[in-house]
Design a protein around this motif. Structure first.
Motif, PDB file in Angstrom:
ATOM      1  N   LEU A   1       3.162 114.478  98.146  1.00  0.00           N
ATOM      2  CA  LEU A   1       2.752 114.250  96.759  1.00  0.00           C
ATOM      3  C   LEU A   1       1.346 113.665  96.678  1.00  0.00           C
ATOM      4  CD1 LEU A   1       6.106 112.885  95.311  1.00  0.00           C
ATOM      5  CD2 LEU A   1       4.987 115.031  94.665  1.00  0.00           C
ATOM      6  N   ARG A   2       1.006 112.820  97.633  1.00  0.00           N
ATOM      7  CA  ARG A   2      -0.345 112.243  97.637  1.00  0.00           C
ATOM      8  C   ARG A   2      -1.381 113.309  97.982  1.00  0.00           C
ATOM      9  NH1 ARG A   2      -2.151 107.827 101.122  1.00  0.00           N
ATOM     10  NH2 ARG A   2      -3.656 106.549 100.002  1.00  0.00           N
ATOM     11  N   ALA A   3      -1.006 114.212  98.863  1.00  0.00           N
ATOM     12  CA  ALA A   3      -1.899 115.327  99.174  1.00  0.00           C
ATOM     13  C   ALA A   3      -2.149 116.183  97.936  1.00  0.00           C
ATOM     14  CB  ALA A   3      -1.311 116.174 100.301  1.00  0.00           C
ATOM     15  N   ILE A   4      -1.112 116.385  97.131  1.00  0.00           N
ATOM     16  CA  ILE A   4      -1.260 117.110  95.868  1.00  0.00           C
ATOM     17  C   ILE A   4      -2.241 116.377  94.950  1.00  0.00           C
ATOM     18  CG2 ILE A   4      -0.033 117.709  93.725  1.00  0.00           C
ATOM     19  CD1 ILE A   4       0.650 119.627  95.988  1.00  0.00           C
ATOM     20  N   ARG A   5      -2.100 115.068  94.858  1.00  0.00           N
ATOM     21  CA  ARG A   5      -3.007 114.265  94.026  1.00  0.00           C
ATOM     22  C   ARG A   5      -4.445 114.401  94.509  1.00  0.00           C
ATOM     23  NH1 ARG A   5      -1.827 108.416  94.438  1.00  0.00           N
ATOM     24  NH2 ARG A   5      -3.701 108.292  93.159  1.00  0.00           N
ATOM     25  N   PHE A   6      -4.638 114.370  95.821  1.00  0.00           N
ATOM     26  CA  PHE A   6      -5.986 114.521  96.373  1.00  0.00           C
ATOM     27  C   PHE A   6      -6.569 115.865  95.961  1.00  0.00           C
ATOM     28  CE2 PHE A   6      -8.914 116.244  99.443  1.00  0.00           C
ATOM     29  CZ  PHE A   6      -9.797 115.208  99.674  1.00  0.00           C
ATOM     30  N   CYS A   7      -5.778 116.925  96.095  1.00  0.00           N
ATOM     31  CA  CYS A   7      -6.273 118.262  95.740  1.00  0.00           C
ATOM     32  C   CYS A   7      -6.762 118.301  94.298  1.00  0.00           C
ATOM     33  CB  CYS A   7      -5.172 119.293  95.949  1.00  0.00           C
ATOM     34  SG  CYS A   7      -4.760 119.627  97.675  1.00  0.00           S
ATOM     35  N   ASN A   8      -5.972 117.760  93.389  1.00  0.00           N
ATOM     36  CA  ASN A   8      -6.382 117.763  91.979  1.00  0.00           C
ATOM     37  C   ASN A   8      -7.626 116.917  91.751  1.00  0.00           C
ATOM     38  OD1 ASN A   8      -4.374 119.480  91.175  1.00  0.00           O
ATOM     39  ND2 ASN A   8      -3.316 118.012  89.852  1.00  0.00           N
ATOM     40  N   ALA A   9      -7.679 115.746  92.387  1.00  0.00           N
ATOM     41  CA  ALA A   9      -8.847 114.875  92.223  1.00  0.00           C
ATOM     42  C   ALA A   9     -10.112 115.555  92.737  1.00  0.00           C
ATOM     43  CB  ALA A   9      -8.619 113.551  92.939  1.00  0.00           C
TER      44      ALA A   9
ATOM     45  N   MET B   1     -11.922 109.846  97.381  1.00  0.00           N
ATOM     46  CA  MET B   1     -11.261 110.462  96.238  1.00  0.00           C
ATOM     47  C   MET B   1     -10.265 109.529  95.565  1.00  0.00           C
ATOM     48  SD  MET B   1     -11.808 113.533  95.000  1.00  0.00           S
ATOM     49  CE  MET B   1     -13.413 112.816  94.865  1.00  0.00           C
ATOM     50  N   LEU B   2      -9.531 108.758  96.362  1.00  0.00           N
ATOM     51  CA  LEU B   2      -8.440 107.951  95.820  1.00  0.00           C
ATOM     52  C   LEU B   2      -8.745 106.458  95.824  1.00  0.00           C
ATOM     53  CD1 LEU B   2      -5.345 109.855  97.286  1.00  0.00           C
ATOM     54  CD2 LEU B   2      -6.580 110.247  95.158  1.00  0.00           C
ATOM     55  N   GLY B   3     -10.005 106.094  96.111  1.00  0.00           N
ATOM     56  CA  GLY B   3     -10.425 104.704  95.979  1.00  0.00           C
ATOM     57  C   GLY B   3      -9.816 103.761  96.987  1.00  0.00           C
TER      58      GLY B   3
ATOM     59  N   GLU C   1     -11.200 118.267  90.241  1.00  0.00           N
ATOM     60  CA  GLU C   1     -11.844 117.706  89.053  1.00  0.00           C
ATOM     61  C   GLU C   1     -13.254 117.232  89.375  1.00  0.00           C
ATOM     62  OE1 GLU C   1      -8.972 114.831  87.897  1.00  0.00           O
ATOM     63  OE2 GLU C   1      -7.554 116.324  87.126  1.00  0.00           O
ATOM     64  N   TRP C   2     -13.423 116.632  90.544  1.00  0.00           N
ATOM     65  CA  TRP C   2     -14.747 116.165  90.965  1.00  0.00           C
ATOM     66  C   TRP C   2     -15.736 117.324  91.053  1.00  0.00           C
ATOM     67  CZ3 TRP C   2     -16.740 111.323  91.777  1.00  0.00           C
ATOM     68  CH2 TRP C   2     -17.981 111.248  92.413  1.00  0.00           C
ATOM     69  N   GLU C   3     -15.242 118.474  91.535  1.00  0.00           N
ATOM     70  CA  GLU C   3     -16.111 119.641  91.724  1.00  0.00           C
ATOM     71  C   GLU C   3     -16.188 120.525  90.477  1.00  0.00           C
ATOM     72  OE1 GLU C   3     -17.993 120.269  94.190  1.00  0.00           O
ATOM     73  OE2 GLU C   3     -17.294 118.906  95.769  1.00  0.00           O
ATOM     74  N   GLY C   4     -15.499 120.155  89.399  1.00  0.00           N
ATOM     75  CA  GLY C   4     -15.522 120.956  88.185  1.00  0.00           C
ATOM     76  C   GLY C   4     -14.695 122.216  88.270  1.00  0.00           C
ATOM     77  N   LEU C   5     -13.670 122.192  89.116  1.00  0.00           N
ATOM     78  CA  LEU C   5     -12.779 123.338  89.276  1.00  0.00           C
ATOM     79  C   LEU C   5     -11.486 123.103  88.505  1.00  0.00           C
ATOM     80  CD1 LEU C   5     -13.232 123.680  93.144  1.00  0.00           C
ATOM     81  CD2 LEU C   5     -14.423 125.008  91.380  1.00  0.00           C
ATOM     82  N   ASP C   6     -10.762 124.180  88.247  1.00  0.00           N
ATOM     83  CA  ASP C   6      -9.474 124.057  87.571  1.00  0.00           C
ATOM     84  C   ASP C   6      -8.450 123.490  88.541  1.00  0.00           C
ATOM     85  OD1 ASP C   6     -10.423 125.177  85.206  1.00  0.00           O
ATOM     86  OD2 ASP C   6      -9.982 127.221  85.883  1.00  0.00           O
ATOM     87  N   PRO C   7      -7.833 122.352  88.231  1.00  0.00           N
ATOM     88  CA  PRO C   7      -6.817 121.800  89.138  1.00  0.00           C
ATOM     89  C   PRO C   7      -5.678 122.803  89.350  1.00  0.00           C
ATOM     90  CG  PRO C   7      -7.473 120.155  87.520  1.00  0.00           C
ATOM     91  CD  PRO C   7      -8.077 121.455  87.086  1.00  0.00           C
ATOM     92  N   ALA C   8      -5.201 122.863  90.574  1.00  0.00           N
ATOM     93  CA  ALA C   8      -4.158 123.830  90.921  1.00  0.00           C
ATOM     94  C   ALA C   8      -2.770 123.373  90.502  1.00  0.00           C
ATOM     95  CB  ALA C   8      -4.179 124.103  92.424  1.00  0.00           C
TER      96      ALA C   8
ATOM     97  N   ALA D   1      -5.398 129.203  89.372  1.00  0.00           N
ATOM     98  CA  ALA D   1      -6.457 128.185  89.377  1.00  0.00           C
ATOM     99  C   ALA D   1      -7.353 128.335  90.602  1.00  0.00           C
ATOM    100  CB  ALA D   1      -5.832 126.791  89.353  1.00  0.00           C
ATOM    101  N   ASP D   2      -8.636 127.965  90.421  1.00  0.00           N
ATOM    102  CA  ASP D   2      -9.594 128.102  91.521  1.00  0.00           C
ATOM    103  C   ASP D   2      -9.815 126.787  92.272  1.00  0.00           C
ATOM    104  OD1 ASP D   2     -11.010 126.644  89.645  1.00  0.00           O
ATOM    105  OD2 ASP D   2     -12.785 127.936  89.665  1.00  0.00           O
ATOM    106  N   GLY D   3      -9.047 125.765  91.962  1.00  0.00           N
ATOM    107  CA  GLY D   3      -9.251 124.453  92.573  1.00  0.00           C
ATOM    108  C   GLY D   3      -8.645 124.325  93.959  1.00  0.00           C
TER     109      GLY D   3
END
Length: 250
Positions: free
Chosen positions: A65-73, A47-49, A76-83, A97-99
């Motif tokens: 904070l990095r865990a939050i970034r992972f969740c959003n990434a 997810m984070l390269g 987005e990858w799955e086409g869900l609304d970021p939380a 949000a359903d992400g």
């Protein structure tokens, strides 16, 4: 992306407590989903390269904070609304949000306990990597027995970040992590134990697992509310011995 395997958790009630404030309360939970395993190094790397030196081990040295970034990434990858939306350390949870997101403390403990009211959901040597195993690093996920929700490693192996603030009156922005780690003794590896750290802190024994589930209540869900955070942060009078003034605990 390496699939994140999720378990569906039925709604129910969980009893929580805050040792400092000496308060106990119950939380009624709606159904939600939570990761069967902690997020692995392979999943974080994808997810984070980054590079995963031990792909099946839990991802550690991961700040809140990095865990939050992972969740959003992952959302987005799955086409869900970021939380989440965020500006530096100022993070807003969009409850509807359903992400992917971090579980609330109430969700985490309810999912961990899987109906048990005991400190552990099974014999600790069978369900958790702890100091008794003599290991010097996190172990591959899924190496011990799961709980009755089919979740692995909620106790032991690595602590897991949750969404909630630890104790905003005393520790300001510190966020909770739960579950105990590979170097902890049995006293710390219990379903009710709460610890935490600043949002940018990272540790060799702290990782996270993700949750999913959107709710209709604004700024409140699954045992958390923005109003309760503000109420808990309010503290009038002289600081007790040993306290760090709010804003200095970074």
């Amino acid at each position: 992306m390496t699939d994140i395997e999720m378990a569906s958790i039925d709604g129910g009630t969980v009893a929580l407590h805050d040792a400092r404030r000496k308060v106990r309360w119950s939380v009624d939970l709606e159904p939600f989903e939570i990761g069967v395993y902690p997020v692995t190094q392979a999943q974080l790397a994808e997810m984070l390269g980054e590079t995963a030196s031990h792909p099946r081990r839990p991802a550690t040295e991961v700040s809140w904070l990095r865990a939050i970034r992972f969740c959003n990434a992952a959302s987005e990858w799955e086409g869900l609304d970021p939380a989440y939306t965020y500006d530096g350390e100022d993070v807003t949870w969009h409850v509807d949000a359903d992400g992917f997101r971090l579980p609330t403390e109430a969700e985490w403990e309810f999912a961990c306990r899987a109906g048990s009211t005991l400190p552990h959901y099974g014999p600790l040597d069978e369900v958790a990597w702890t100091s008794a195993d003599g290991v010097t690093a996190p172990q591959d996920v899924g190496g011990k027995h799961p709980n009755l929700n089919g979740l692995f490693d909620t106790l032991g192996n690595v602590w897991e970040w949750c969404w909630d603030l630890l104790d905003p009156a005393r520790y300001d922005a510190y966020r909770v992590f739960r579950g105990g780690g590979f170097a902890d003794d049995a006293w710390s590896v219990r379903a009710s134990v709460r610890r935490g750290g600043a949002p940018r802190m990272h540790h060799e024994d702290v990782g996270f697992r993700v949750a999913r589930g959107g709710f209709d209540t604004p700024d409140a869900a699954q045992g958390w509310s923005a109003a309760a955070d503000l109420e808990r942060a309010a503290f009038d009078g002289p600081l007790p011995s040993g306290w760090t003034p709010r804003g200095a605990a970074q």
